[in-house]
Scaffold this active site. Structure first.
Site, PDB file in Angstrom:
ATOM      1  CB  SER A  69      43.665  27.337  25.017  1.00 41.68           C
ATOM      2  OG  SER A  69      43.069  27.739  26.217  1.00 41.68           O
ATOM      3  CE  LYS A  72      40.695  29.394  25.210  1.00 40.43           C
ATOM      4  NZ  LYS A  72      41.605  30.142  26.124  1.00 40.43           N
ATOM      5  CE1 TYR A 196      37.011  28.479  26.707  1.00 42.45           C
ATOM      6  CE2 TYR A 196      36.835  27.776  28.997  1.00 42.45           C
ATOM      7  CZ  TYR A 196      37.579  28.301  27.956  1.00 42.45           C
ATOM      8  OH  TYR A 196      38.897  28.628  28.172  1.00 42.45           O
ATOM      9  CE1 TYR A 244      45.522  32.118  26.044  1.00 41.14           C
ATOM     10  CE2 TYR A 244      47.252  30.591  26.665  1.00 41.14           C
ATOM     11  CZ  TYR A 244      45.982  30.831  26.205  1.00 41.14           C
ATOM     12  OH  TYR A 244      45.174  29.791  25.888  1.00 41.14           O
ATOM     13  CB  VAL A 262      46.385  24.630  30.495  1.00 36.86           C
ATOM     14  CG1 VAL A 262      46.611  26.101  30.673  1.00 36.86           C
ATOM     15  CG2 VAL A 262      44.916  24.280  30.434  1.00 36.86           C
TER      16      VAL A 262
END
Ligand code: GLN
Length: 309
Positions: A69, A72, A196, A244, A262
């Protein structure tokens, strides 16, 4: 702005790597992407880049890992460059207070994900930059962006991690389909999810990641792919949404914009002072690197680096 002597900083990094090597409770590597579950949790690396161009590191800082991530942040930078503020019609800017892969708020918010860093939001961002292009073009653009920012051409996608995630992408596919049902997906779901999963499978070392983050810290002498005002906004989103449902906790404990993945990596930005990357594959309950967050907290305490003064 207080400065920390690089010799002292190296001692701090060595001490962090030493104490993390001895840690017994290291968290668990992600297993929902089987290829990530095979990575040994006994690893820890940390690297940072400073305004004078120096680069310091300790532990397994040269070992490539799956950035997941953290990608991103870079796709958001590309999307803002391409679409500008029109991107915010498709994704919000609020912390979700929910897990990275949560679908709950998507229904409440009519298919508009809360922010670009939860999976749904990142899938919408990838979908936006895929518009009119082929997946390979978008992935080439991402790799080019990372290589330019890090000034290092040895940055690639780990195809076995991408294939492993794609084979278990039911949940991300569900998020994409739900957004499609609300008219918030422009490409066929399989194309967007395929892109993705590949973007998440970019592998980089802590050294490469810290170098790629220099532009976000506004360090002098590095490539500047993004304007200063946009950098401030990306940093704001990293601070409020980058971890998050543990974003508040990271802001409280570390006080720096950060983005986790992750794969066990965290990129953190001390504006004007340093770009920092840590990696340890074991995750905590929120899916963030357990030792990585502890190391960042230790570094923050030892240096006084915090956006809160
Ligand atoms: N590729 C991962 C996923 O979609 C990224 C999640 C993460 O790093 N938090 O599940």
């Amino acid at each position: 702005m207080e400065t920390v002597n690089p010799a002292d900083l190296q001692l701090i990094l060595d001490e962090i790597a030493h104490s993390m090597a001895a840690a017994t409770d290291r968290g668990q590597p992600a297993t929902y992407i089987p290829e990530l579950g095979r990575v040994s949790p006994d690893q820890f690396g940390i690297a940072l880049c400073l305004p004078d161009g120096q680069q310091l590191s300790a532990g397994d800082a040269a070992t490539p890992f799956s950035i997941q991530s953290i990608s991103k942040v870079f796709t958001l930078a590309i999307a803002l460059g391409r679409l500008g503020d029109a991107l915010w019609q498709r994704v919000g800017r609020e912390p979700s207070g929910a897990a990275f892969n949560s679908i709950v708020s998507l229904e409440h918010d009519r298919g508009i994900p809360r922010n670009p860093f939860i999976n749904a939001g990142a899938i919408a961002v990838t979908d936006a930059i895929l518009q009119g292009l082929q997946p390979r073009d978008v992935l080439a653009e991402l790799l080019q962006f990372l290589r330019m920012a890090a000034e290092d051409d040895n940055i690639h996608i780990d195809k076995s991690v991408a294939a492993s995630e794609l084979a278990h992408a039911h949940r991300n596919t569900a998020l994409a389909e739900f957004m499609a049902a609300h008219g918030n997906l422009q490409n066929p779901t399989a194309l967007t999810i395929g892109t993705y999963c590949h973007q998440c499978a970019v592998e980089m070392s802590c050294v490469q990641l810290a170098r790629a983050g220099r532009f976000l810290a506004g360090l002098p002498g590095c490539p500047r792919p993004v304007s200063p005002s946009r950098i401030r906004r990306i940093n704001a989103l990293m601070l409020t949404c980058g971890h998050y449902d543990a974003s508040g906790d990271f802001a409280y404990r570390v006080g720096l914009p950060g983005k986790s993945g992750v794969g066990g990596g965290i990129l953190a930005i001390a504006p004007g002072r340093a770009s920092i990357a840590v990696w340890s594959p074991g995750l905590n309950a929120q899916g963030n690197s357990k030792l990585g967050a502890e190391a960042m907290e230790h570094l923050g305490r030892a240096t006084g680096w915090s956006v809160f003064g």
